[in-house]
Design a protein around this motif. Structure first.
Motif, PDB file in Angstrom:
ATOM      1  N   VAL A 251      -0.301   9.902  20.247  1.00  0.00           N
ATOM      2  CA  VAL A 251       0.187  10.966  19.357  1.00  0.00           C
ATOM      3  C   VAL A 251       1.708  10.974  19.410  1.00  0.00           C
ATOM      4  O   VAL A 251       2.291  10.912  20.500  1.00  0.00           O
ATOM      5  CB  VAL A 251      -0.364  12.346  19.775  1.00  0.00           C
ATOM      6  CG1 VAL A 251       0.221  13.454  18.901  1.00  0.00           C
ATOM      7  CG2 VAL A 251      -1.882  12.357  19.708  1.00  0.00           C
ATOM      8  N   THR A 252       2.370  11.019  18.269  1.00  0.00           N
ATOM      9  CA  THR A 252       3.832  11.050  18.263  1.00  0.00           C
ATOM     10  C   THR A 252       4.344  12.449  18.574  1.00  0.00           C
ATOM     11  O   THR A 252       3.604  13.435  18.483  1.00  0.00           O
ATOM     12  CB  THR A 252       4.389  10.618  16.895  1.00  0.00           C
ATOM     13  OG1 THR A 252       4.064  11.619  15.922  1.00  0.00           O
ATOM     14  CG2 THR A 252       3.814   9.269  16.456  1.00  0.00           C
ATOM     15  N   ILE A 254       6.413  14.079  16.771  1.00  0.00           N
ATOM     16  CA  ILE A 254       6.339  14.793  15.497  1.00  0.00           C
ATOM     17  C   ILE A 254       4.943  15.391  15.303  1.00  0.00           C
ATOM     18  O   ILE A 254       4.793  16.559  14.931  1.00  0.00           O
ATOM     19  CB  ILE A 254       6.675  13.839  14.331  1.00  0.00           C
ATOM     20  CG1 ILE A 254       8.141  13.384  14.391  1.00  0.00           C
ATOM     21  CG2 ILE A 254       6.370  14.505  12.988  1.00  0.00           C
ATOM     22  CD1 ILE A 254       9.148  14.435  14.037  1.00  0.00           C
ATOM     23  N   GLU A 255       3.913  14.588  15.538  1.00  0.00           N
ATOM     24  CA  GLU A 255       2.538  15.053  15.353  1.00  0.00           C
ATOM     25  C   GLU A 255       2.171  16.138  16.352  1.00  0.00           C
ATOM     26  O   GLU A 255       1.490  17.118  16.006  1.00  0.00           O
ATOM     27  CB  GLU A 255       1.574  13.870  15.483  1.00  0.00           C
ATOM     28  CG  GLU A 255       1.690  12.858  14.345  1.00  0.00           C
ATOM     29  CD  GLU A 255       0.950  11.564  14.620  1.00  0.00           C
ATOM     30  OE1 GLU A 255       0.657  10.840  13.657  1.00  0.00           O
ATOM     31  OE2 GLU A 255       0.672  11.269  15.815  1.00  0.00           O
ATOM     32  N   ALA A 256       2.615  15.984  17.607  1.00  0.00           N
ATOM     33  CA  ALA A 256       2.294  16.967  18.638  1.00  0.00           C
ATOM     34  C   ALA A 256       2.919  18.321  18.312  1.00  0.00           C
ATOM     35  O   ALA A 256       2.279  19.367  18.473  1.00  0.00           O
ATOM     36  CB  ALA A 256       2.765  16.468  20.000  1.00  0.00           C
ATOM     37  N   ALA A 258       3.862  19.322  15.270  1.00  0.00           N
ATOM     38  CA  ALA A 258       3.250  19.831  14.033  1.00  0.00           C
ATOM     39  C   ALA A 258       1.927  20.525  14.322  1.00  0.00           C
ATOM     40  O   ALA A 258       1.561  21.500  13.647  1.00  0.00           O
ATOM     41  CB  ALA A 258       3.041  18.685  13.044  1.00  0.00           C
ATOM     42  N   ALA A 259       1.192  20.058  15.335  1.00  0.00           N
ATOM     43  CA  ALA A 259      -0.081  20.693  15.699  1.00  0.00           C
ATOM     44  C   ALA A 259       0.120  22.124  16.184  1.00  0.00           C
ATOM     45  O   ALA A 259      -0.821  22.928  16.163  1.00  0.00           O
ATOM     46  CB  ALA A 259      -0.780  19.865  16.774  1.00  0.00           C
ATOM     47  N   GLN A 263       7.697  22.139  12.590  1.00  0.00           N
ATOM     48  CA  GLN A 263       7.983  21.041  11.669  1.00  0.00           C
ATOM     49  C   GLN A 263       9.371  20.458  11.937  1.00  0.00           C
ATOM     50  O   GLN A 263      10.343  21.194  12.061  1.00  0.00           O
ATOM     51  CB  GLN A 263       7.904  21.528  10.216  1.00  0.00           C
ATOM     52  CG  GLN A 263       6.544  22.078   9.823  1.00  0.00           C
ATOM     53  CD  GLN A 263       5.447  21.034   9.906  1.00  0.00           C
ATOM     54  OE1 GLN A 263       5.647  19.868   9.562  1.00  0.00           O
ATOM     55  NE2 GLN A 263       4.263  21.443  10.361  1.00  0.00           N
ATOM     56  N   THR A 266      11.166  14.660   8.599  1.00  0.00           N
ATOM     57  CA  THR A 266      10.947  13.232   8.793  1.00  0.00           C
ATOM     58  C   THR A 266      10.762  12.583   7.439  1.00  0.00           C
ATOM     59  O   THR A 266      10.553  13.271   6.437  1.00  0.00           O
ATOM     60  CB  THR A 266       9.727  12.964   9.704  1.00  0.00           C
ATOM     61  OG1 THR A 266       9.682  11.578  10.032  1.00  0.00           O
ATOM     62  CG2 THR A 266       8.434  13.398   9.042  1.00  0.00           C
ATOM     63  N   GLU A 269       8.919   7.717   9.054  1.00  0.00           N
ATOM     64  CA  GLU A 269       7.930   7.754  10.131  1.00  0.00           C
ATOM     65  C   GLU A 269       7.784   6.404  10.817  1.00  0.00           C
ATOM     66  O   GLU A 269       6.756   6.090  11.390  1.00  0.00           O
ATOM     67  CB  GLU A 269       6.576   8.252   9.612  1.00  0.00           C
ATOM     68  CG  GLU A 269       6.657   9.651   9.020  1.00  0.00           C
ATOM     69  CD  GLU A 269       5.335  10.129   8.441  1.00  0.00           C
ATOM     70  OE1 GLU A 269       4.310   9.502   8.729  1.00  0.00           O
ATOM     71  OE2 GLU A 269       5.342  11.115   7.694  1.00  0.00           O
ATOM     72  N   CYS A 306       9.749  10.388  15.598  1.00  0.00           N
ATOM     73  CA  CYS A 306       8.639   9.881  14.790  1.00  0.00           C
ATOM     74  C   CYS A 306       7.954   8.688  15.441  1.00  0.00           C
ATOM     75  O   CYS A 306       6.781   8.417  15.165  1.00  0.00           O
ATOM     76  CB  CYS A 306       9.111   9.536  13.376  1.00  0.00           C
ATOM     77  SG  CYS A 306      10.280   8.163  13.287  1.00  0.00           S
TER      78      CYS A 306
END
Length: 319
Positions: A251-252, A254-256, A258-259, A263, A266, A269, A306
């Motif tokens: 998991v990046t 950014i993704e972690a 965003a969860a 925000q 980006t 990516e 990212c």
């Protein structure tokens, strides 16, 4: 990030798999100035933003020209440009940014382009031609049908300055590059852009005789090997807004974030464009991007969240 509204004035098939797009301001006013090597963000849909190099001359202030190759494994960008964008459409773009600056040199400029990598190189060639500066452009493609801007670069103004190469086998390309780069011209500058395999070969060949500071390149994608490297879980702490969040393997950052509803701007990516550049206050980043210089990576005070990760259990970010 501020965006501009532009109209797609003209679309042209430049090669079998490449289209160019001429963009003009809606009002007819001049567009923001740019320097050779610049790119713009093109907003294609909600959350779909792609970077494309400007390939017209910096003196062309009333339009931008970009060229897009249709990728067989498109992540949505090139497919949208080739299938959805039509002449007359209004689209949003960013102002130009430059991560591939053409620096002043007292010696000759050698420009090397592979495939769609010709786009920033073309802007440099136009600028150098207009300034009357010495340069040569070596352009490597699969065939004439795959050579974007072939007619333009075959014009009389580029005679003696541009050389085309078609369908060179790996050994033939390697041999040609050794001959081309065997001697470093005093104060010379080498600029190259294209597929990673092509650029890695050029860079390794030039390293035998060219000083590192004379070789300039721009990647379109991060190194797949770096992105697929070993991944450990770690945590990120946000210094300004507070909170500590786990980043699991696979998991990046950014993704972690965003969860958890956080925000971070980006775009690519892939660690190429610099949109998500973030300060690091504590911890050691595991850099997997191609945006930061080696010196910037060693300083450990910036990260591209990212793609990059952490070598330490905790990263404290300036967010």
């Amino acid at each position: 990030m501020t965006t501009l509204s532009v109209r797609v004035h003209k679309i042209k098939q430049e090669a079998s798999d490449i289209k160019s797009f001429e963009l003009r301001s809606v009002s007819g006013d001049a567009l923001p100035a740019f320097t050779p090597g610049s790119h713009i963000d093109v907003h294609l849909a909600e959350g779909l933003i792609r970077q494309y190099s400007l390939c017209n001359g910096p003196d062309d202030i009333h339009h931008y020209l970009i060229a897009v190759k249709r990728e067989t494994e498109s992540r949505g960008g090139s497919q949208a440009m080739h299938e959805s964008i039509k002449e007359g459409d209004l689209i949003r773009i960013s102002a130009p940014r430059n991560n591939f600056l053409l620096q002043q040199s007292n010696g000759p400029y050698l420009l090397l382009a592979g495939g769609i990598g010709v786009t920033p190189i073309l802007a440099m060639a136009r600028h150098l031609l207009a300034q009357g500066l010495p340069f040569e452009l070596q352009y490597f493609t699969r065939s004439i049908a795959h050579t974007a801007f072939h007619e333009f670069l075959s014009g009389p103004e580029f005679q003696g300055r541009v050389k085309f190469h078609y369908a060179l086998e790996p050994e033939g390309l390697r041999a040609y590059l050794r001959k081309l780069l065997w001697q470093y011209p005093q104060h010379g500058a080498l600029y190259l852009c294209g597929p990673r395999v092509f650029m890695d070969l050029v860079e390794s060949t030039a390293a035998a005789t060219w000083p590192p500071e004379a070789v300039h390149l721009e990647y379109f994608n991060a190194d797949p090997l770096a992105l697929a490297g070993e991944q450990e879980s770690f945590e990120v702490r946000l210094a300004r807004t507070g909170g500590t969040y786990p980043v699991p393997a696979g998991v990046t950052i950014i993704e972690a974030l965003a969860a958890h509803g956080i925000q971070v701007d980006t775009s690519c990516e892939q660690g190429v464009c610099g949109t998500c550049l973030t300060g690091v206050l504590e911890g050691t980043p595991d850099h997997r991007d191609v945006y930061l210089t080696d010196a910037e990576k060693k300083s450990c005070d910036k990260i591209m969240p990212c793609v990059s990760r952490a070598k330490s259990p905790l990263l404290v970010l300036d967010l």
